[in-house]
Motif scaffolding. Structure first.
Motif, PDB file in Angstrom:
ATOM      1  N   LEU A   1      41.905  48.047  41.306  1.00 20.46           N
ATOM      2  CA  LEU A   1      40.633  48.107  42.047  1.00 20.46           C
ATOM      3  C   LEU A   1      40.677  49.298  42.981  1.00 20.46           C
ATOM      4  N   SER A   2      39.930  50.350  42.668  1.00 17.09           N
ATOM      5  CA  SER A   2      39.890  51.538  43.504  1.00 17.09           C
ATOM      6  C   SER A   2      39.110  51.231  44.788  1.00 17.09           C
ATOM      7  N   LEU A   3      39.651  51.601  45.950  1.00 18.18           N
ATOM      8  CA  LEU A   3      38.989  51.275  47.226  1.00 18.18           C
ATOM      9  C   LEU A   3      39.246  52.363  48.260  1.00 18.18           C
TER      10      LEU A   3
ATOM     11  N   LEU B   1      34.190  39.657  38.949  1.00 20.50           N
ATOM     12  CA  LEU B   1      35.479  40.145  38.444  1.00 20.50           C
ATOM     13  C   LEU B   1      36.371  38.999  37.968  1.00 20.50           C
TER      14      LEU B   1
ATOM     15  N   VAL C   1      44.709  46.565  44.665  1.00 19.73           N
ATOM     16  CA  VAL C   1      43.959  47.630  45.326  1.00 19.73           C
ATOM     17  C   VAL C   1      44.716  48.951  45.212  1.00 19.73           C
TER      18      VAL C   1
ATOM     19  N   VAL D   1      44.616  38.893  45.012  1.00 19.62           N
ATOM     20  CA  VAL D   1      44.612  40.347  45.125  1.00 19.62           C
ATOM     21  C   VAL D   1      45.818  40.812  45.951  1.00 19.62           C
TER      22      VAL D   1
ATOM     23  N   THR E   1      44.404  43.823  37.411  1.00 22.73           N
ATOM     24  CA  THR E   1      43.242  44.703  37.354  1.00 22.73           C
ATOM     25  C   THR E   1      43.289  45.667  38.531  1.00 22.73           C
TER      26      THR E   1
ATOM     27  N   LEU F   1      32.734  46.314  47.081  1.00 28.06           N
ATOM     28  CA  LEU F   1      33.696  45.627  46.216  1.00 28.06           C
ATOM     29  C   LEU F   1      33.548  44.114  46.352  1.00 28.06           C
TER      30      LEU F   1
ATOM     31  N   GLY G   1      44.008  41.080  41.114  1.00 25.52           N
ATOM     32  CA  GLY G   1      43.502  42.410  41.428  1.00 25.52           C
ATOM     33  C   GLY G   1      44.562  43.194  42.208  1.00 25.52           C
TER      34      GLY G   1
ATOM     35  N   ARG H   1      30.637  42.427  44.415  1.00 22.73           N
ATOM     36  CA  ARG H   1      30.773  42.155  42.975  1.00 22.73           C
ATOM     37  C   ARG H   1      32.061  41.361  42.680  1.00 22.73           C
ATOM     38  N   TRP H   2      32.649  40.786  43.736  1.00 23.63           N
ATOM     39  CA  TRP H   2      33.946  40.121  43.583  1.00 23.63           C
ATOM     40  C   TRP H   2      33.911  38.996  42.553  1.00 23.63           C
TER      41      TRP H   2
END
Lengths: 344, 344
Positions: free
Chosen positions: A232-234, A251, A200, A256, A230, A244, A198, A247-248
Motif C-alpha cells: 500500500l503506497s502512502l 481492500l 505500507v 496492516v 498487499t 487510503l 496490507g 477505500r479500506w
C-alpha cells in the motif's frame, strides 16, 4: 522565511598570521621536534617536566593549535574516521547509536568527522570523501559501490565498513537487513490469525532501502501459508491517509504492517475516523518502538529494532585499521522483536 | 544487543602505496604543477585539451584523488566549513535546515564537515575543531565562549558564526532566541482567557538552552497582567506524566504550554486518562508544528517555528570568508507564530 540582510562588508586589514609550531619552538627555546613530541604526547621520547611546561606555556601564549592535516601528512595517515551523514532524517535510536560510536572511537583516539554528502552519490561521493584521506570510512546506506571502495582504499583508507542491507565487494559489512523487521511483523500477524495483510510502503524518497526489505520480509514470513501481502503506497500526510482509509473496506484486509510507528499513527487515525475497528476489524502494527505508540489508543504493537553497540563497532574499526588487508568481514547486526500491545 | 565477534586478524602484506600527484605527472608526462592546474580546474592557466585529457586519464588509471589537506596547506587555508554536530537529537525542521545549508555551501564550493563533539565542551571543543583548520565554523548551541572564538580565529577560521540564543564576543551571531516561542504561546493563552499557566520544562539534559528561553518568554508575555506562570518539571516518560496528571487539579492551572508537541502529546494523554477536559478544563499548546499534533484529538494547538534559509546563511558565510575582519554581525533569525487548533 526569516531573511538575513545582504549587506556588503568594507574591506579591512588582513588577519594576523596563524601561529605555527616553529613559532612555539622559537618562543620556548626548543626544537620543532620537541614541540611536536610534547604536544602530541609522544611517550617514546623522554622530555623533562620544565621543558614540557615551557612548550605548553608558549603554545598557550601564541594561541597555537596543532594542525591535524599537517600531522597526518607527516604520519602518512590520519586518525580521521569519516562517516557520511545519512541522507534521510535519522530516528532517536540511530542518533543514540551514532553518539555511542563517536564516543567509543574518541576513546580510541580517533577523530570522527561526519560529512554531508548532500547531492553526491556513489563513486562521486567516494572521491570527495577520499580527498579528506580518512583512515577509516563508515558508510550508512547502500549507495557505495565496489569502485568507490577501491577509490577509498587507494587513497589510504584502511577500513571501509558499510552499514546497510547488502555486502559491497571489498568492504567490511555490518549487515542491517530490514527484512527481519517485516518478517517479525508478518509472523506476529499470522499468529494472531490474520491472513490478508496490507504493507505500507512510504512514498517519501530515500526510504526505499528500508521499505523494500521490510516488504520482502513480510512476503517471506507468509511463504507456504494461505495468507497474502498487499503493498500500500502512502505519503506521510493526512489527505493521503484519509484517501487510503476511505477505500479500506474494499481492500478486504484484516491487518496492516504500517512501515513504522509514525506511519502507523497516521493510518490508524484515518482508519478510526472511517469507523474501522482496531484491532477487531484491522490489526495494526508499526516498527521502531517509539514513545508515541504507547500513547495511542489502542496502544500500538510494534517491532522493536536493536542496533549493534557503538563500542563493538569502534573495536572492529580499530582492529581493521591496525591490521588492514584481511578478508572483508561480514556481521549480521540488526535484531528485531515484536512488542505486542493492544492494536493487534 | 547484537554482538560483533572479536576475532584476531592474521597479519597480511602491506597495502600498495597511495598514489600521489607526482605519480600522475610521471604517467602523463607533464609537470606536477600542470597536474594541479588541471585537477583543481584552475581557469587562470591555459592548458590544451589533449594535455588535460592525458592528466585525467593518468589520474583515473592510478586511482588518484587530490589530497584536501595538502591542498589547503599549500593554499594557506581550506574550503572546509565545520559544523559541530548538535549534542541533542534534532527534529525534522532542523535537519531540513542543515541539509539546505550543506547543499548551498556545496554550491559555493565549500566542503561541509560535521564534527561529533561528544564529550568535548567549550574551549576544549574549540581546540579540537581548530586542529582541522576550517575556514569557517558554524556552532549550534551556546557552549562556545570568547576564548574558543579566539582560538578558532588564531588558527585561521575567517568566519565563526554561532546559532543560538546569545551573542558570543568576537563571533557573528544568528540569534535563535526561543524566548519568542514561549512569548507567542503565552500571548495566545492570555487571549483565550487563561490566567494560570503551567510551563513544562523537560528534565532531559541538553534541552535547557531551549526550555529556559521558552519559559522566560512566557513570563515576559504575562508581565503587567494578573496571570501567572508555573514551571513544571517533566521527564519524557509515561510514569512521570501520570504522576504530574494525578496532582493536576491541586495545581489549579487552566492552561499549559508543554515545551513542544511531543511533550504535549505525552502530557495530554496522561491528563485525558485523569479525566481532565481539554481544552475546557485545561488548554494545551505545544511547539514545533509536527504532524503528530494534527493527529491528536483534540487537535493540538502549537507554535510554528521558522528557521532562516540555509541559502541565506551560506551567503553570509561566504561573504565573511571573502571579507574577514568586519565587525561581528548579529541577525535575529527565528520566527514564531501560533497555529490555533482545538486544544486551546
Amino acid at each position: 522565511m526569516v531573511q538575513i540582510p545582504k549587506q556588503p562588508v568594507p574591506p579591512t586589514p588582513a588577519q594576523r598570521p596563524v601561529p605555527t609550531s616553529a613559532d612555539v619552538a622559537r618562543l620556548a627555546g626548543v626544537s620543532r621536534a620537541t614541540v611536536s613530541y610534547v604536544l602530541n604526547n609522544t611517550s617514546a621520547v623522554r622530555i623533562s617536566e620544565p621543558t614540557r611546561r615551557r612548550v605548553h606555556e608558549a603554545a598557550k601564549e601564541l594561541g597555537y593549535v596543532p594542525h591535524a592535516a599537517a600531522r597526518s601528512l607527516r604520519a602518512g595517515h590520519s586518525r580521521m574516521v569519516l562517516m557520511p551523514t545519512p541522507s534521510v532524517p535519522v530516528g532517536p535510536l540511530y542518533s543514540q547509536f551514532l553518539n555511542e560510536l563517536q564516543w567509543a572511537l574518541g576513546r580510541l583516539d580517533y577523530t570522527v568527522v561526519q560529512y554531508g554528502s548532500v547531492g553526491l552519490h556513489g563513486d562521486e561521493a567516494a572521491r570527495a570523501w577520499a580527498e579528506l584521506r580518512p583512515v577509516a570510512v563508515l558508510v550508512p546506506g547502500s549507495d557505495l559501490g565496489p569502485q568507490g571502495v577501491a577509490v577509498l582504499k587507494r587513497s589510504g583508507a584502511r577500513a571501509v565498513v558499510t552499514l546497510g542491507p547488502e555486502r559491497v565487494e571489498g568492504a567490511h559489512a555490518l549487515l542491517m537487513d530490514h527484512d527481519k523487521v517485516g518478517h517479525s511483523a508478518g509472523v506476529h500477524l499470522l499468529a494472531r490469525g490474520r491472513r490478508r495483510i496490507g504493507v505500507v510502503v512510504p512514498e517519501e524518497p530515500g526510504l526505499e532501502i528500508f521499505s523494500k526489505s521490510r516488504l520482502d520480509g513480510v512476503h517471506r514470513s507468509l511463504a507456504g501459508t494461505d495468507a497474502t501481502a498487499t503493498a500500500l503506497s502512502l505519503a506521510y500526510e493526512e489527505g493521503a491517509a484519509a484517501r487510503l482509509a476511505a477505500r479500506w473496506r474494499s481492500l478486504g484486509l484484516d491487518a496492516v504492517f504500517a512501515y513504522n510507528d509514525e506511519y502507523a499513527m497516521l493510518l490508524m487515525r484515518a482508519l478510526q475516523e472511517e469507523g474501522v475497528g482496531i484491532p477487531d476489524e484491522t490489526a495494526v502494527i508499526g516498527a521502531d518502538d517509539l514513545m508515541l505508540g504507547r500513547l495511542l489508543r489502542p496502544r500500538l504493537s510494534t517491532v522493536h529494532i536493536e542496533l549493534p553497540s557503538g563500542r563493538d563497532l569502534a573495536e572492529l574499526v580499530d582492529r581493521v585499521v591496525r591490521e588492514p588487508g584481511g578478508a572483508p568481514e561480514s556481521h549480521e547486526v540488526l535484531g528485531a522483536r515484536v512488542v505486542h500491545r493492544d492494536s493487534t
